[in-house]
Design a protein around this motif. Structure first.
Motif, PDB file in Angstrom:
ATOM      1  N   THR A 238       0.875  -1.195   0.201  1.00 31.39           N
ATOM      2  CA  THR A 238       0.155  -0.039   0.073  1.00 31.39           C
ATOM      3  C   THR A 238       0.610   1.219   0.145  1.00 31.39           C
ATOM      4  O   THR A 238       2.118   1.227   0.658  1.00 31.39           O
ATOM      5  CB  THR A 238      -1.038  -0.066   1.187  1.00 31.39           C
ATOM      6  OG1 THR A 238      -0.238  -0.210   2.341  1.00 31.39           O
ATOM      7  CG2 THR A 238      -1.939  -1.145   1.184  1.00 31.39           C
ATOM      8  N   THR A 258      -2.993   0.763  -4.080  1.00 36.17           N
ATOM      9  CA  THR A 258      -2.267  -0.450  -3.748  1.00 36.17           C
ATOM     10  C   THR A 258      -1.495  -1.062  -5.050  1.00 36.17           C
ATOM     11  O   THR A 258      -2.074  -0.850  -5.996  1.00 36.17           O
ATOM     12  CB  THR A 258      -3.327  -1.462  -3.076  1.00 36.17           C
ATOM     13  OG1 THR A 258      -3.884  -0.988  -2.085  1.00 36.17           O
ATOM     14  CG2 THR A 258      -2.475  -2.864  -2.771  1.00 36.17           C
ATOM     15  N   PRO A 278      -4.889   3.552   1.631  1.00 34.47           N
ATOM     16  CA  PRO A 278      -4.880   2.245   1.832  1.00 34.47           C
ATOM     17  C   PRO A 278      -3.721   1.925   2.745  1.00 34.47           C
ATOM     18  O   PRO A 278      -2.796   2.790   2.747  1.00 34.47           O
ATOM     19  CB  PRO A 278      -4.493   1.547   0.566  1.00 34.47           C
ATOM     20  CG  PRO A 278      -3.928   2.816  -0.359  1.00 34.47           C
ATOM     21  CD  PRO A 278      -4.831   3.942   0.083  1.00 34.47           C
ATOM     22  N   ILE A 292      -7.258  -5.530   2.450  1.00 38.76           N
ATOM     23  CA  ILE A 292      -6.630  -4.137   3.005  1.00 38.76           C
ATOM     24  C   ILE A 292      -7.595  -3.483   3.672  1.00 38.76           C
ATOM     25  O   ILE A 292      -8.523  -3.305   3.454  1.00 38.76           O
ATOM     26  CB  ILE A 292      -6.373  -3.676   1.195  1.00 38.76           C
ATOM     27  CG1 ILE A 292      -5.900  -4.494   0.334  1.00 38.76           C
ATOM     28  CG2 ILE A 292      -5.726  -2.206   1.319  1.00 38.76           C
ATOM     29  CD1 ILE A 292      -5.833  -4.218  -1.145  1.00 38.76           C
ATOM     30  N   ASP A 294      -8.480   0.508   4.910  1.00 40.25           N
ATOM     31  CA  ASP A 294      -8.549   2.099   4.474  1.00 40.25           C
ATOM     32  C   ASP A 294      -8.735   2.693   5.758  1.00 40.25           C
ATOM     33  O   ASP A 294      -9.773   2.727   6.333  1.00 40.25           O
ATOM     34  CB  ASP A 294      -9.676   2.197   3.833  1.00 40.25           C
ATOM     35  CG  ASP A 294      -9.917   3.634   2.911  1.00 40.25           C
ATOM     36  OD1 ASP A 294      -9.077   4.319   3.324  1.00 40.25           O
ATOM     37  OD2 ASP A 294     -10.822   3.648   2.016  1.00 40.25           O
TER      38      ASP A 294
END
Length: 425
Positions: A238, A258, A278, A292, A294
């Motif tokens: 990221t 990413t 990210p 992932i 955020d």
């Protein structure tokens, strides 16, 4: 029947009485688990007796009062929540994870004001290497696990690396996401070291580093934050804006995104661009899913002289996403089927790892969340300091170590990690 004003009020009173009595026990000791440290939350505390209140700062700051255990409620059982180490939301699954005698043990006090990140357990040297992520702090740290008690010391590879924010172990090497991009003095001889944000490989047996990636067709990366390595050697990382917010590098020139980097070819390619900021990244054991986080609730609106250069908007993104992963895919077909699996109840998920059984373990401010692969909250570990990242540690990877502002702790329980970069069926 038709309700008059009198019997309507009586009906409402009976309903209110029933509702309050039904939710009076928000928390209770967990059967079969230590009563001193473990508390079961009834039905995820989905209905609290009125009135209840949780403080939310209006000035964009962080506050320790803005948390689930510090919610003000009239239910006297909630005092158990405020004093617990392990909060259990799914008793059956949590009991398997915690085992009969879970322990959270504080190991080291570390200098306050530093973010401690990128912990990596290295089996070959039975040590954990991690980063002190702060302006003008260059050396990393190493914890040696040989001996009766872990010992800690400074660690400087050659060439030295400044601003390590994420790390993963793969096939005998450590892969670092490096967020800093300014010249810095060598901590031993004072010579100037030049560096830009990117991906660095460390050989922990020789302490040698080499840069694998430091630009995208001449453009500097923002500040790679976290990294994971697949079994085929592909590196996913990221690239948010936090390095700039901490004065570790220049202002961003690329969108937060990413990336997939293929060391075999040198190609770096964006594989996800919809997340605002990210942050943490992890792979499922079978490598069919990538997670992932955020932390887009951070808004980069602070003056240049204020560090970090962001405030918080609690209505902004603080999600954990899952994507289907196709390691053989190209372009937009690498990550597909984006879906939200979890909303962090406090701040947002920072470092994230996946256990051998597929459980997701995420660091979120003063706690660690343990989720099912589908994002169901199973339990929380409440820490005494802000936790930025976690790492499974030990020959059996059966300890979870917590790293963050001012400290290192470890959990002894039944959940095991795995050697990443090895797909399992």
């Amino acid at each position: 029947m038709m309700l008059t004003r009198h019997n309507l009020s009586t009906h409402a009173l009976h309903f209110l009485t029933f509702s309050v009595s039904a939710i009076a026990q928000l928390a209770a000791p967990c059967p079969g688990l230590p009563t001193a440290s473990t508390v079961c939350i009834n039905r995820h505390a989905s209905v609290m007796p009125y009135p209840f209140f949780r403080f939310h700062p209006s000035d964009g700051s962080l506050s320790p009062e803005d948390s689930f255990p510090r919610t003000n409620t009239t239910d006297p059982t909630f005092a158990l929540v405020r004093n617990a180490t392990f909060l259990v939301f799914d008793h059956a699954r949590a009991a398997d994870i915690l085992g009969p005698d879970p322990i959270l043990e504080h190991l080291f006090d570390l200098p306050p004001g530093f973010v401690h990140e990128a912990p990596v357990y290295v089996p070959s040297i039975n040590s954990v290497i991690f980063s002190a992520l702060a302006q003008d702090v260059v050396p990393q740290l190493i914890i040696n696990l040989d001996g009766p008690r872990p010992t800690i010391a400074n660690y400087t590879p050659e060439p030295p690396v400044y601003g390590v924010n994420g790390g993963r172990y793969h096939d005998g090497k450590i892969y670092w996401a490096v967020s800093a991009g300014v010249p810095f003095p060598h901590p031993e001889d004072g010579s100037t070291v030049l560096q830009t944000p990117g991906i660095v490989e460390l050989d922990p047996t020789t302490n040698a580093t080499r840069t694998l990636l430091n630009n995208y067709y001449g453009a500097q990366f923002n500040s790679p934050d976290d990294v994971v390595v697949a079994s085929n050697g592909d590196i996913f990382f990221t690239d948010p804006w936090y390095g700039w917010s901490g004065n570790l590098t220049a202002a961003p020139v690329l969108p937060a995104a990413t990336w997939r980097f293929r060391p075999a070819t040198g190609q770096a390619q964006i594989v996800e661009s919809s997340l605002v900021q990210p942050n943490g990244i992890a792979l499922s054991p079978d490598e069919k899913t990538i997670y992932i986080t955020d932390t887009g609730l951070t808004e980069f609106d602070m003056p240049e002289h204020v560090l970090p250069r962001f405030s918080l908007n609690s209505t902004g993104p603080r999600y954990l996403y899952a994507f289907d992963l196709d390691l053989e895919g190209k372009g937009g077909r690498v990550l597909t089927e984006k879906r939200v699996v979890f909303l962090a109840a406090e701040f947002g998920t920072d470092g994230v790892h996946v256990a051998a059984d597929g459980s997701i373990v995420g660091a979120i401010r003063e706690r660690v969340d343990v989720l099912s692969p589908e994002g169901e909250l199973i339990l929380q570990i409440r820490s005494t300091f802000v936790v930025n990242n976690v790492q499974f540690v030990g020959p059996d990877l059966d300890e979870l170590w917590l790293f963050g502002y001012g400290g290192v702790s470890r959990v002894k329980w039944n959940l095991k990690g795995r050697l990443e970069g090895r797909a399992s069926s």
